[in-house]
Design an enzyme around this catalytic site. Structure first.
Site, PDB file in Angstrom:
ATOM      1  N   ASN A 229       2.078  -2.024   5.581  1.00  0.00           N
ATOM      2  CA  ASN A 229       1.435  -0.719   5.765  1.00  0.00           C
ATOM      3  C   ASN A 229      -0.014  -0.652   5.284  1.00  0.00           C
ATOM      4  O   ASN A 229      -0.820   0.091   5.843  1.00  0.00           O
ATOM      5  CB  ASN A 229       2.269   0.347   5.014  1.00  0.00           C
ATOM      6  CG  ASN A 229       1.502   1.623   4.766  1.00  0.00           C
ATOM      7  OD1 ASN A 229       1.251   2.403   5.678  1.00  0.00           O
ATOM      8  ND2 ASN A 229       1.080   1.836   3.517  1.00  0.00           N
TER       9      ASN A 229
ATOM     10  N   SER B 291      -1.702   0.964  15.097  1.00  0.00           N
ATOM     11  CA  SER B 291      -2.391   2.212  15.450  1.00  0.00           C
ATOM     12  C   SER B 291      -2.624   2.302  16.948  1.00  0.00           C
ATOM     13  O   SER B 291      -2.730   1.275  17.637  1.00  0.00           O
ATOM     14  CB  SER B 291      -3.741   2.259  14.728  1.00  0.00           C
ATOM     15  OG  SER B 291      -4.539   3.293  15.249  1.00  0.00           O
TER      16      SER B 291
ATOM     17  N   GLY C  30       0.801  -1.234   0.000  1.00  0.00           N
ATOM     18  CA  GLY C  30       0.000   0.000   0.000  1.00  0.00           C
ATOM     19  C   GLY C  30       0.822   1.266   0.000  1.00  0.00           C
ATOM     20  O   GLY C  30       0.550   2.169   0.782  1.00  0.00           O
TER      21      GLY C  30
ATOM     22  N   TYR D 251     -21.413  -6.342  14.728  1.00  0.00           N
ATOM     23  CA  TYR D 251     -20.327  -5.629  14.037  1.00  0.00           C
ATOM     24  C   TYR D 251     -20.377  -4.136  14.308  1.00  0.00           C
ATOM     25  O   TYR D 251     -21.393  -3.481  14.090  1.00  0.00           O
ATOM     26  CB  TYR D 251     -20.429  -5.876  12.529  1.00  0.00           C
ATOM     27  CG  TYR D 251     -19.341  -5.181  11.725  1.00  0.00           C
ATOM     28  CD1 TYR D 251     -18.026  -5.638  11.776  1.00  0.00           C
ATOM     29  CD2 TYR D 251     -19.621  -4.078  10.926  1.00  0.00           C
ATOM     30  CE1 TYR D 251     -17.019  -5.018  11.045  1.00  0.00           C
ATOM     31  CE2 TYR D 251     -18.623  -3.449  10.183  1.00  0.00           C
ATOM     32  CZ  TYR D 251     -17.323  -3.928  10.247  1.00  0.00           C
ATOM     33  OH  TYR D 251     -16.327  -3.321   9.522  1.00  0.00           O
TER      34      TYR D 251
ATOM     35  N   GLY E 275      -1.347   8.276   0.644  1.00  0.00           N
ATOM     36  CA  GLY E 275      -1.344   8.459   2.097  1.00  0.00           C
ATOM     37  C   GLY E 275       0.056   8.344   2.687  1.00  0.00           C
ATOM     38  O   GLY E 275       1.057   8.766   2.087  1.00  0.00           O
ATOM     39  N   ILE E 276       0.127   7.743   3.858  1.00  0.00           N
ATOM     40  CA  ILE E 276       1.405   7.616   4.566  1.00  0.00           C
ATOM     41  C   ILE E 276       2.385   6.760   3.749  1.00  0.00           C
ATOM     42  O   ILE E 276       3.577   7.034   3.684  1.00  0.00           O
ATOM     43  CB  ILE E 276       1.168   6.979   5.961  1.00  0.00           C
ATOM     44  CG1 ILE E 276       0.198   7.832   6.782  1.00  0.00           C
ATOM     45  CG2 ILE E 276       2.481   6.809   6.715  1.00  0.00           C
ATOM     46  CD1 ILE E 276      -0.349   7.143   8.034  1.00  0.00           C
ATOM     47  N   GLY E 277       1.839   5.715   3.097  1.00  0.00           N
ATOM     48  CA  GLY E 277       2.677   4.779   2.351  1.00  0.00           C
ATOM     49  C   GLY E 277       3.498   5.462   1.265  1.00  0.00           C
ATOM     50  O   GLY E 277       4.666   5.113   1.045  1.00  0.00           O
TER      51      GLY E 277
END
Ligand SMILES: NC(=O)c1ccc[n+]([C@@H]2O[C@H](COP(=O)([O-])OP(=O)(O)OC[C@H]3O[C@@H](n4cnc5c(N)ncnc54)[C@H](OP(=O)(O)O)[C@@H]3O)[C@@H](O)[C@H]2O)c1
Length: 355
Positions: free
Chosen positions: A155, A210, A75, A229, A79-81
């Protein structure tokens, strides 16, 4: 004194803003879900304050060249990746990127990262971490390409989608965030071990987990959360599972004298697309003011991946580029072992890292 008062005021503001959006969202459906959501807001808030207090001083990482290293990153296309990828390239590493859509990934990488850094150092391969056959095929292609891998960064992740089972029969978040990465790590273990042996360097495995793991619980009698759920809670469970996996893997590497150090980390609360399913996440100003940028979020991940000062400190959980606290259950060796064996059972793995 004024700074602390400002923090307290900000804390109250964020808490009530969070609670306001919580009321506006379609959940909670009952009082226990309401309490659960307050707990999640509280965890986010605590982390946010920690980011504000420690981020400016500690959230820093020094990059250094490692031109012979090969990294595998899931990933890394947004984003962060994407920021992790850029930093790995700045370290001169070759990176095998496991992504769902190669063409879209190539476009996004080439528009964010300067061509002078790319220089054929990124290899794109298809990998859907929520689909075990795709993970197996990805691992096979990686194995064909390289004998040794120095770094694996797990990730890829999703947060709070509506309930769905994957084609392998797992709840989606648990599949994408934990089970797929568990399988990938197992399959790439020979390459990680071999690199550690041949080069004399320690290979590293980084799980991007996280702070939400603090609200997680592993429910063996309802692992897929089919009975009740709650999207936020299922995210917490999957992130807890990633940390528990890392901790048991660390023990295993020590026992078997594998030259590998696993770490888990929390990037911070980071302004990325991952919040698309969250009511408060749709408010842009809220995210811009309170969250880290993806570049800031990538620093703790890269710290876990390369910092020399944690070389003999595998198993730690990093946030703001320093070790931080994990939940009681994640520290419990017997619980970590139990989840590890349970996941091996789900994937029919007889001998982790070997067959
Ligand atoms: N943002 C935060 O505040 C925060 C906080 C704590 C932890 N994290 C963790 O940080 C990691 C990165 O998140 P982010 O904030 O950068 O989110 P993001 O911007 O939404 O990026 C998520 C990445 O994961 C990939 N991905 C999603 N499902 C996948 C699948 N089934 N197979 C392969 N790749 C998949 C996405 O690829 P596609 O483009 O194909 O969807 C994308 O590259 C996640 O593990 C997340 O849980 C984030």
């Amino acid at each position: 004194m004024i700074l602390y008062l400002a923090y307290i005021l900000l804390f109250i503001l964020i808490f009530f803003t969070g609670a306001f959006f919580l009321f506006k969202s379609s959940t909670p459906r009952n009082f226990s879900e309401f309490l659960m959501e307050l707990e999640l807001i509280w965890i986010g808030l605590e982390t946010n304050v920690e980011d504000m207090m420690y981020g400016p001083c500690y959230n820093k990482v020094s990059l250094y060249p490692q031109s012979s290293s090969v990294a595998v990153l899931t990933g890394g296309n947004r984003g962060i990746g994407l920021c992790i990828l850029k930093k790995l390239l700045q370290c001169e590493m070759t990176v095998i990127l496991g992504v769902r859509n190669i063409e879209a990934a190539r476009k996004s990488v080439e528009s964010y990262i300067d061509s002078s850094l790319l220089m054929n150092k990124v290899i794109y391969e298809t990998c859907d971490t929520g689909d075990m056959s795709s993970v197996r095929e990805f691992a096979k292609r990686v194995q064909e390409r390289c004998r040794g891998i120095n770094l694996l960064i797990n990730n890829a992740g999703i947060m709070s989608p509506p309930f769905k089972l994957t084609k392998d029969g797992f709840e989606t978040q648990m599949a994408v965030n934990h089970i797929g990465h568990f399988l990938l790590t197992h399959l790439l273990m020979p390459q990680l071990i071999s690199d550690g042996k041949e080069s004399g360097r320690t290979s590293r495995i980084v799980s991007v987990a996280s702070c939400s793991h603090l609200g997680g619980k592993i429910k063996y009698d309802d692992f897929n959360c089919t009975k009740n759920y709650h999207p936020g809670k299922a995210y917490c469970d999957s992130k807890l599972a990633q940390i528990m996996f890392t901790n048991h893997l660390h023990k295993m590497c020590e026992e078997k004298s594998w030259n590998i150090q696993p770490y888990s980390c929390h990037p911070g609360l980071v302004n990325t697309g991952i919040f698309e399913n969250i009511a408060a996440g749709s408010i842009n100003w809220f995210r811009k003011i309170l969250m880290k940028t993806p570049e800031q979020g990538s620093r703790s991940v890269i710290y876990a991946a390369i910092a020399p000062e944690i070389e003999s400190n595998g198993g730690v959980y990093i946030t703001n580029c320093r070790p931080s606290k994990i939940s009681k259950i994640a520290k419990d060796d017997a619980e970590c072992q139990k989840l590890f064996s349970f996941t091996c059972g789900l994937l029919k793995i007889k001998n982790f890292g070997i067959e």
